[in-house]
Design a protein around this motif. Structure first.
Motif, PDB file in Angstrom:
ATOM      1  N   ASP A 120       0.830  -1.213   0.000  1.00 56.71           N
ATOM      2  CA  ASP A 120       0.000   0.000   0.000  1.00 56.71           C
ATOM      3  C   ASP A 120       0.855   1.250   0.000  1.00 56.71           C
ATOM      4  N   HIS A 121       2.059   1.143   0.574  1.00 52.90           N
ATOM      5  CA  HIS A 121       2.934   2.318   0.617  1.00 52.90           C
ATOM      6  C   HIS A 121       3.401   2.666  -0.800  1.00 52.90           C
ATOM      7  N   VAL A 122       3.741   3.943  -0.993  1.00 47.52           N
ATOM      8  CA  VAL A 122       4.199   4.377  -2.318  1.00 47.52           C
ATOM      9  C   VAL A 122       5.652   4.857  -2.268  1.00 47.52           C
ATOM     10  N   SER A 123       6.336   4.547  -1.178  1.00 46.75           N
ATOM     11  CA  SER A 123       7.763   4.829  -1.075  1.00 46.75           C
ATOM     12  C   SER A 123       8.375   3.827  -0.102  1.00 46.75           C
ATOM     13  N   ALA A 124       9.685   3.908   0.093  1.00 48.31           N
ATOM     14  CA  ALA A 124      10.392   2.921   0.921  1.00 48.31           C
ATOM     15  C   ALA A 124       9.817   2.859   2.333  1.00 48.31           C
ATOM     16  N   LYS A 172      -2.764  14.463  -1.879  1.00 45.86           N
ATOM     17  CA  LYS A 172      -2.753  14.417  -3.352  1.00 45.86           C
ATOM     18  C   LYS A 172      -1.536  13.676  -3.888  1.00 45.86           C
ATOM     19  N   SER A 173      -0.372  13.878  -3.243  1.00 46.51           N
ATOM     20  CA  SER A 173       0.861  13.241  -3.733  1.00 46.51           C
ATOM     21  C   SER A 173       0.745  11.717  -3.665  1.00 46.51           C
ATOM     22  N   ILE A 174       0.243  11.194  -2.528  1.00 49.81           N
ATOM     23  CA  ILE A 174       0.102   9.728  -2.373  1.00 49.81           C
ATOM     24  C   ILE A 174      -0.963   9.202  -3.325  1.00 49.81           C
ATOM     25  N   PHE A 175      -2.087   9.928  -3.446  1.00 51.22           N
ATOM     26  CA  PHE A 175      -3.181   9.500  -4.330  1.00 51.22           C
ATOM     27  C   PHE A 175      -2.687   9.375  -5.775  1.00 51.22           C
ATOM     28  N   CYS A 176      -1.924  10.369  -6.229  1.00 54.39           N
ATOM     29  CA  CYS A 176      -1.422  10.354  -7.621  1.00 54.39           C
ATOM     30  C   CYS A 176      -0.408   9.235  -7.830  1.00 54.39           C
ATOM     31  N   GLU A 194      -0.604   6.098 -10.412  1.00 57.67           N
ATOM     32  CA  GLU A 194       0.478   5.843 -11.364  1.00 57.67           C
ATOM     33  C   GLU A 194       0.973   4.404 -11.253  1.00 57.67           C
ATOM     34  N   GLN A 195       1.130   3.923 -10.017  1.00 55.23           N
ATOM     35  CA  GLN A 195       1.608   2.546  -9.816  1.00 55.23           C
ATOM     36  C   GLN A 195       0.595   1.518 -10.296  1.00 55.23           C
ATOM     37  N   ARG A 196      -0.691   1.850 -10.163  1.00 54.74           N
ATOM     38  CA  ARG A 196      -1.730   0.947 -10.659  1.00 54.74           C
ATOM     39  C   ARG A 196      -1.619   0.815 -12.185  1.00 54.74           C
ATOM     40  N   ILE A 197      -1.377   1.929 -12.869  1.00 54.01           N
ATOM     41  CA  ILE A 197      -1.224   1.917 -14.338  1.00 54.01           C
ATOM     42  C   ILE A 197       0.006   1.095 -14.728  1.00 54.01           C
ATOM     43  N   MET A 198       1.110   1.301 -13.993  1.00 53.72           N
ATOM     44  CA  MET A 198       2.349   0.575 -14.294  1.00 53.72           C
ATOM     45  C   MET A 198       2.173  -0.934 -14.072  1.00 53.72           C
ATOM     46  N   ARG A 199       1.486  -1.296 -12.987  1.00 56.32           N
ATOM     47  CA  ARG A 199       1.254  -2.713 -12.678  1.00 56.32           C
ATOM     48  C   ARG A 199       0.392  -3.359 -13.750  1.00 56.32           C
TER      49      ARG A 199
END
Length: 445
Positions: free
Chosen positions: A280-284, A398-402, A406-411
């Motif tokens: 769920d996290h979007v960074s380390a 907004k930063s986490i939502f975006c 983006e990660q959903r599109i990449m996956r």
């Protein structure tokens, strides 16, 4: 001649005092209550909405540090005492009841890299960039006394982490290698190493107290047994693991916080595949700590958020964030399982509720009964679409939502590419690899 007579017991309907509630007889026959389920559904919906309305998890901010908070430690005997170490070498002891700092120590020159309390709660240990291990009294100095450590050990290399044995006067440090120390000696009892890279974190198992786990910068998670002079086994992941935490209720289970934005829960008896991948996290992910119940854990991330995960679920049940909170470096779950503490880059320690909508303080018996009833209703109707949508919705920055979008599109793009390759390849030449096994490189014993 037999006569049927109505017989009533006054205890069933007469109040003992005027303050008692009126007792109303009720027949539980479902034929007499045809609209019971729709009524319960409406109550469950209202209870779910009210839960989100009253979800105010943030309690207070403990400010006083002059640099970023780098590490924290819990007091093993006192629920209200917590210790924190900063990047300027300062250590503070906090009273959570009063929400204020009760003692400040200039412990090291440079970063405080790690800290831990002794199992009896009489002293604590710190390690820093000045290559020293220091033991301090938990109680402050007497009037006129100077603030001095009980013991100081000068090492040859920088120590990056420390943890104390749960039952004996033994502690472990990590850096260039894992060293096991006796409190009465100035040289390590034994040194354990496997590979040549620096080790960032070391943790003792709270149940099988002779077991240790460590994370190295060459992507390894290494397990040791103190009774043997050699490591047990190691697992190599795709990316570096920052830290790990043992489950306090299940001796063989630990969770690792990784640089690839995920957390991995392993059973040490079978390291070939993790039990669960938590995404769920979007960074380390920088830190992780278990609840005393062993059913949930909390994680701190570089994406400026704190998430709470159930052990058996792949996604978080809760996410905490504030406008001012920067990269979260360290996180702790208090020993009464009610609160979460997190330390971040902008010099603050924040106190959160573990259950966002929980009412603090003493509950009246009727309040407690209503709360339990609502909880059961929410569990009964949790899979209904409307209730599920309201219960799972979380507002995100907004930063986490975006980044999630983006990660959903990449996956999805990676999945589509893999399907196309499989479609145009020889049958069986591209085997299916589960999500759990994708991230494991090798297991060495």
């Amino acid at each position: 001649m037999r006569v049927k007579v109505l017989s009533r017991n006054p205890d069933d309907y007469v109040r003992e005092t005027k303050l008692d509630l009126q007792r109303v007889p009720r027949n539980y026959d479902p034929i007499l209550h045809p609209f019971e389920v729709p009524r319960e559904y409406t109550r469950a919906l209202n209870a779910t909405k009210l839960e989100r309305v009253f979800a105010k998890p943030f309690l207070s901010s403990l400010d006083g540090h002059r640099d970023g908070v780098n590490c924290m430690a819990k007091h093993p005997k006192s629920l209200s005492t917590v210790l924190s170490g900063a990047c300027d070498g300062e250590v503070k002891i906090w009273n959570l009841t009063k929400r204020q700092c009760i003692r400040t120590i200039q412990a090291h020159e440079g970063f405080v890299r790690g800290m831990c309390a002794r199992f009896c709660g009489t002293s604590f240990f710190t390690v820093g960039d000045d290559k020293t291990v220091k033991q301090w009294k938990m109680e402050g100095p007497e009037c006129g006394e100077e603030e001095e450590p009980i013991h100081t050990i000068l090492g040859k290399t920088v120590y990056t982490g420390i943890d104390h044995h749960w039952k004996e006067a033994v502690f472990a440090t990590c850096g260039h290698q894992v060293d096991i120390w006796d409190e009465q000696r100035t040289s390590p009892m034994c040194s354990l190493t496997w590979g040549f890279d620096s080790i960032s974190s070391v943790k003792f198992n709270p149940i099988e107290t002779y077991l240790l786990g460590s994370c190295a910068s060459d992507r390894n998670i290494v397990l040791y047994d103190m009774r043997k002079s050699t490591p047990l086994k190691k697992v190599i992941l795709n990316m570096r693991t920052n830290t790990l935490c043992w489950n306090p209720m299940e001796a063989f289970v630990f969770t690792a916080a990784n640089e690839d934005y995920n957390l991995y829960t392993f059973d040490m008896r079978y390291l070939e595949s993790p039990m669960m991948v938590h995404m769920d996290h979007v960074s380390a992910v920088l830190d992780v700590d278990y609840s005393p119940t062993g059913k949930e854990f909390v994680s701190a991330s570089f994406d400026k958020s704190v998430r709470i995960f159930p052990v058996d679920k792949g996604h978080s049940r809760e996410v905490y964030h504030t406008k001012r909170m920067q990269h979260v470096i360290t996180v702790k779950w208090t020993s009464d399982s009610k609160y979460i503490l997190c330390g971040s880059d902008e010099m603050n320690i924040r106190l959160w509720k573990a259950n966002a909508s929980e009412k603090l303080g003493v509950l009246a018996p009727r309040e407690k009964a209503a709360m339990n009833y609502n909880q059961k209703l929410k569990e009964k109707f949790q899979y209904h679409p409307k209730i599920r949508r309201i219960a799972q919705h979380r507002h995100l920055p907004k930063s986490i939502f975006c980044q999630i979008k983006e990660q959903r599109i990449m996956r999805e793009a990676r999945r589509r590419k893999e399907l196309n390759r499989r479609k145009h390849s020889k049958p069986g030449s591209m085997p299916f690899v589960s999500e759990k096994k994708k991230h494991i490189v090798a297991v060495v014993k």
